[in-house]
Motif scaffolding. Structure first.
Motif, mmCIF file in Angstrom:
data_model
loop_
_atom_site.group_PDB
_atom_site.id
_atom_site.type_symbol
_atom_site.label_atom_id
_atom_site.label_comp_id
_atom_site.label_asym_id
_atom_site.label_seq_id
_atom_site.Cartn_x
_atom_site.Cartn_y
_atom_site.Cartn_z
ATOM 1 N N GLN A 11 0.818 -1.205 0.000
ATOM 2 C CA GLN A 11 0.000 0.000 0.000
ATOM 3 C C GLN A 11 0.856 1.260 0.000
ATOM 4 O O GLN A 11 0.589 2.219 -0.736
ATOM 5 C CB GLN A 11 -0.941 0.005 1.222
ATOM 6 C CG GLN A 11 -2.005 -1.078 1.214
ATOM 7 C CD GLN A 11 -1.466 -2.458 1.616
ATOM 8 O OE1 GLN A 11 -0.299 -2.586 2.025
ATOM 9 N NE2 GLN A 11 -2.316 -3.469 1.498
ATOM 10 N N GLN A 12 1.915 1.256 0.838
ATOM 11 C CA GLN A 12 2.792 2.412 0.910
ATOM 12 C C GLN A 12 3.531 2.626 -0.408
ATOM 13 O O GLN A 12 3.669 3.753 -0.899
ATOM 14 C CB GLN A 12 3.803 2.259 2.050
ATOM 15 C CG GLN A 12 4.765 3.433 2.199
ATOM 16 C CD GLN A 12 4.055 4.734 2.512
ATOM 17 O OE1 GLN A 12 3.260 4.802 3.444
ATOM 18 N NE2 GLN A 12 4.323 5.775 1.721
ATOM 19 N N ALA A 13 4.013 1.515 -1.003
ATOM 20 C CA ALA A 13 4.749 1.615 -2.265
ATOM 21 C C ALA A 13 3.856 2.154 -3.377
ATOM 22 O O ALA A 13 4.267 3.008 -4.175
ATOM 23 C CB ALA A 13 5.321 0.249 -2.646
ATOM 24 N N ASP A 18 3.403 5.842 -2.862
ATOM 25 C CA ASP A 18 4.598 6.605 -3.240
ATOM 26 C C ASP A 18 4.693 6.784 -4.751
ATOM 27 O O ASP A 18 5.258 7.776 -5.233
ATOM 28 C CB ASP A 18 5.855 5.901 -2.718
ATOM 29 C CG ASP A 18 5.987 5.988 -1.205
ATOM 30 O OD1 ASP A 18 5.242 6.780 -0.588
ATOM 31 O OD2 ASP A 18 6.828 5.258 -0.643
ATOM 32 N N LEU A 19 4.167 5.823 -5.489
ATOM 33 C CA LEU A 19 4.199 5.908 -6.958
ATOM 34 C C LEU A 19 2.964 6.602 -7.520
ATOM 35 O O LEU A 19 2.808 6.696 -8.744
ATOM 36 C CB LEU A 19 4.300 4.498 -7.558
ATOM 37 C CG LEU A 19 5.582 3.719 -7.267
ATOM 38 C CD1 LEU A 19 5.470 2.289 -7.787
ATOM 39 C CD2 LEU A 19 6.798 4.411 -7.872
ATOM 40 N N GLN A 20 2.095 7.050 -6.602
ATOM 41 C CA GLN A 20 0.833 7.696 -6.993
ATOM 42 C C GLN A 20 -0.030 6.759 -7.838
ATOM 43 O O GLN A 20 -0.659 7.150 -8.819
ATOM 44 C CB GLN A 20 1.109 9.014 -7.734
ATOM 45 C CG GLN A 20 1.854 10.035 -6.883
ATOM 46 C CD GLN A 20 2.100 11.353 -7.601
ATOM 47 O OE1 GLN A 20 1.976 11.443 -8.814
ATOM 48 N NE2 GLN A 20 2.429 12.382 -6.830
ATOM 49 N N LEU A 21 -0.019 5.491 -7.423
ATOM 50 C CA LEU A 21 -0.800 4.471 -8.115
ATOM 51 C C LEU A 21 -1.625 3.674 -7.097
ATOM 52 O O LEU A 21 -1.829 2.461 -7.243
ATOM 53 C CB LEU A 21 0.130 3.524 -8.896
ATOM 54 C CG LEU A 21 0.952 4.146 -10.032
ATOM 55 C CD1 LEU A 21 1.995 3.167 -10.550
ATOM 56 C CD2 LEU A 21 0.039 4.610 -11.173
ATOM 57 N N ALA A 22 -2.120 4.381 -6.080
ATOM 58 C CA ALA A 22 -2.757 3.712 -4.940
ATOM 59 C C ALA A 22 -3.951 2.869 -5.338
ATOM 60 O O ALA A 22 -4.244 1.850 -4.700
ATOM 61 C CB ALA A 22 -3.154 4.752 -3.891
ATOM 62 N N HIS A 23 -4.664 3.235 -6.359
ATOM 63 C CA HIS A 23 -5.890 2.519 -6.704
ATOM 64 C C HIS A 23 -5.731 1.678 -7.977
ATOM 65 O O HIS A 23 -6.729 1.319 -8.617
ATOM 66 C CB HIS A 23 -7.043 3.522 -6.879
ATOM 67 C CG HIS A 23 -7.281 4.355 -5.654
ATOM 68 N ND1 HIS A 23 -7.734 3.826 -4.470
ATOM 69 C CD2 HIS A 23 -7.091 5.687 -5.417
ATOM 70 C CE1 HIS A 23 -7.834 4.784 -3.556
ATOM 71 N NE2 HIS A 23 -7.441 5.927 -4.108
ATOM 72 N N LYS A 24 -4.475 1.362 -8.294
ATOM 73 C CA LYS A 24 -4.214 0.598 -9.517
ATOM 74 C C LYS A 24 -3.802 -0.840 -9.183
ATOM 75 O O LYS A 24 -3.256 -1.133 -8.123
ATOM 76 C CB LYS A 24 -3.082 1.253 -10.325
ATOM 77 C CG LYS A 24 -3.435 2.625 -10.885
ATOM 78 C CD LYS A 24 -4.485 2.539 -11.975
ATOM 79 C CE LYS A 24 -4.716 3.893 -12.642
ATOM 80 N NZ LYS A 24 -5.724 3.798 -13.719
#
Length: 735
Positions: free
Chosen positions: A177-179, A182-188
């Motif tokens: 979840q944190q990673a 950080d990549l701004q891909l939380a919902h992908k």
């Protein structure tokens, strides 16, 4: 414990450079900073320059062989306890990376080799080089069990010499979840492929599979993380990346595919791996023995889909991943949807991968490598004379197989393409005379039935080539038409050498009688010779004749006249720094002092003897500068105060050197000449500038020479005959 690594190294963008950097850190953490000292000899590519960190103590320009020799001297001077070689064919200079042999065979410490690539179907050079590296290694490290099987089966390397240590993986500190955040891909839902980009990676297969996936999983994003491989970039530019981008546009996937054109550092890479749901390695070739990217993905606990290349088959067993056929986008799409639509299965597969990855951390690898290094250092003892010792038992089995392959009912074909006779080049007197000589020597030493069978063929060629005036034609085409009116003086001299040997070694009276007729018909031309090598060959022929007829005063006088010609040339050309017969060291050099050594047995001339010893010492100092035989190459030869031509080294020079030292040993009974004779012969077996054998155990022939690019793999008549003359001389001396 002081360790030196030979490898590419950061900041060079290279997978092996990254591996070596990680390995150094792992060994350092495992040991103690106070007790472990680690340095690097870095391989630098294509005239690039890098701002290396402090641990890099020496840099080798990839294509400069002299740098490898200098690196060996550096390693020997620094009192290291062990050397670790990270081997990949493409990072070292010379054909198939052969220059690395110049380094590892000169160092005086134990060697551990990590083979990053092992080929099941290697080229001749690749196989020979890997075998030579393995011989030198104290231990060999591979990363898969499959690699052990290939090394044993294809390269005949003892399995007890091989250790399997898997590719290391970092410790991942971020949650998924944190990673993703950080990549701004939380919902992908992230599908990932990383590493250098090139056609062999098969990334188009994943892109072609995506349309079926995103229809039911619109939250999917496929990340392609990595730069184009530097070698690909140099030759093809960004052609492959542009193809992939165009394919993405054509399939209307621009919202689902992201290209990250960067060589990411370990921290960012760890973030990508921790974030991904499914990792895909769609490589298109099964012959990949190690994949660091696959290892990293397993270590991160990713669910992995992969084509069935060697490393993937082994690493993804027992449910740690799923295999799909090469280039099969349809099956890949099915497997992707199956995992994405089955959260429980996805979680279960990730858990199995993560559990297995715990055994692959760099910390565990550091322990394994350090233990191996300590063991190798403890058990190794350098013996500077070991590689120079040679006994009859060390010689390859004697065989005339390749000579027979080159010989037909007319004579011996002079050239070969690899080991196959090249009929287009026809025949020459030189080689048929030498073939007669080797058949006589082989029958004399072993009573070889094949040698006896071949003799009349070579005698018949020589007889057919002789003119009424005693001179000879040399070259003849495959249609049995002579291409010259009068052959070279050298071919004349070599023929007299062989006919002279026939006097003392002929097994049949009829051969002797024919040889005698040709020898004396030719003898009227002895005094007209101008070539100093032709004169030397004739002196040798006369010497062999005199061993049979020692009281022929007329022939002794002819020998004296010819010897005086060589003495005259010496006096004209020599000075205090150049003790030689001409102002250049060219081809077949040792034949000159050799002929006078043989003449000295009959001429009783002290001045001649003294001069011969001076020329021998002069030649020896030049060709043994590095402790092994390094003869003058034919590219530019060697003139006083100029550079010695290193390559274009020919077997003919080696044979003359072997014969010269053998003759000196017979005359003086001094063991140093016997040792130099065997060292000279070992040029054929790999004690040379390239550290590769020219003798081919499969064909029983010898390759044609040492070139700057590697071994000339053609096996013509001259090179094989020269090997066999040298072999029989050494065998006679050692028995």
């Amino acid at each position: 414990m002081k360790i030196v690594y030979i490898s590419t190294y950061a900041p060079r963008e290279c997978g092996i450079a990254t591996f070596t950097n990680d390995l150094l850190n792992a060994v350092l953490v495992t040991g103690s900073a106070d007790l472990i000292s680690q340095d690097v000899v870095a391989i630098t590519d294509q005239k690039e320059s890098y701002l290396y960190p402090d641990e890099v103590k020496f840099s080798i320009q990839q294509d400069n062989q002299h740098d490898y020799i200098q690196a060996a001297n550096f390693i020997n001077s620094e009192q290291y306890d062990c050397c670790v070689l990270e081997h990949e064919f493409g990072i070292f200079g010379g054909v198939s990376g052969l220059y690395i042999l110049s380094l590892i065979k000169q160092i005086h410490i134990p060697l551990i080799v990590n083979f990053h690539t092992i080929l099941e179907k290697p080229s001749t050079d690749e196989k020979a080089i890997l075998i030579e590296i393995a011989k030198r290694a104290s231990k060999i490290v591979v990363m898969t069990q499959h690699a052990i099987g290939i090394l044993s089966r294809v390269y005949q390397i003892p399995v007890e010499k091989i250790v399997c240590i898997p590719h290391g993986v970092p410790t991942y500190s971020k949650s998924q979840q944190q990673a993703k955040a950080d990549l701004q891909l939380a919902h992908k839902k992230i599908i990932l492929t990383f590493g250098f980009i090139g056609r062999n990676k098969g990334i188009e297969t994943v892109i072609k599979a995506l349309p079926a996936v995103v229809r039911s999983n619109p939250e999917v994003v496929y990340l392609i993380v990595g730069k184009t491989h530097p070698n690909v970039l140099r030759h093809s530019g960004e052609e492959y990346r542009e193809f992939l981008q165009q394919l993405t546009e054509d399939l209307k996937l621009t919202d689902y595919v992201q290209f990250v054109n960067d060589f990411v550092d370990i921290d960012l890479l760890s973030t990508y791996l921790s974030a991904c749901d499914i990792y895909v390695t769609p490589y298109i070739n099964e012959a990949q023995i190690t994949s660091g990217t696959l290892s990293y993905a397993i270590g991160a606990g990713a669910a992995v889909l992969s084509t069935p290349y060697w490393h993937a088959v082994e690493l993804l067993g027992e449910g740690r991943g799923v295999l799909f056929p090469f280039k099969d986008a349809i099956t890949l799409g099915v497997e992707l949807k199956k995992l994405l639509n089955s959260p429980a299965e996805l979680i279960d597969q990730r858990a199995r991968a993560l559990e297995f990855g715990k055994n692959m951390t760099w910390t565990k690898l550091g322990e394994n490598y350090l233990s191996l290094i300590r063991e190798a250092s403890l058990n190794y003892s350098f013996d500077s004379t070991k590689h120079l010792e040679l006994a009859i038992a060390d010689l390859p089995p004697f065989s005339l197989a390749h000579i027979r392959r080159l010989t037909n009912q007319v004579g011996i074909i002079q050239h070969a393409t690899y080991s196959i006779p090249n009929y287009k080049e026809g025949y020459c007197l030189d080689d048929n005379a030498r073939a007669l000589l080797i058949s006589l020597m082989a029958y004399e030493e072993f009573e070889d039935a094949h040698a006896l069978e071949l003799m009349p063929t070579y005698l018949a060629y020589i007889h057919y080539a002789q003119r009424p005036d005693g001179l000879f034609h040399n070259f003849m085409n495959y249609g049995n038409e002579f291409l010259d009116d009068i052959g070279s003086e050298d071919s004349f001299g070599r023929t007299i050498w062989a006919l002279g040997y026939l006097f003392k070694a002929s097994p049949l009276t009829s051969y002797y009688q024919l040889g005698q007729e040709m020898f004396f018909r030719a003898s009227t031309n002895f005094e007209n010779l101008r070539s100093i090598r032709a004169i030397a060959y004739v002196i040798m022929g006369i010497s062999h004749y005199l061993e049979h007829q020692p009281n022929d005063e007329n022939m002794i006088e002819r020998m004296r006249v010819l010897s005086n010609k060589l003495v005259h040339e010496y006096k004209v050309s020599s000075n205090s720094n150049w003790e030689w017969f001409e102002p250049v060291l060219a081809y077949d050099n040792a034949i000159l002092p050799l002929s006078l050594l043989q003449a000295s047995k009959f001429l009783n001339d002290e001045e001649l003897n003294f001069m011969v010893l001076k020329t021998m010492r002069f030649l020896e100092e030049i060709i043994f500068q590095n402790g092994y035989l390094s003869i003058v190459g034919n590219q530019d030869w060697y003139r006083q105060n100029q550079l010695i031509s290193k390559f274009g080294q020919q077997p003919i020079d080696v044979t003359a050197t072997v014969l010269m030292f053998y003759e000196a040993y017979k005359l003086t009974n001094d063991a140093q000449y016997l040792e130099k004779m065997t060292r000279s012969f070992q040029w054929f077996l790999g004690e040379n500038d390239l550290k590769l054998a020219l003798y081919d155990a499969e064909t029983k022939g010898s390759c044609d020479g040492l070139e700057s690019y590697g071994i000339n793999r053609n096996q013509g008549a001259e090179s094989t005959i020269c090997y066999l003359i040298s072999y029989l001389t050494v065998h006679k001396a050692l028995k």
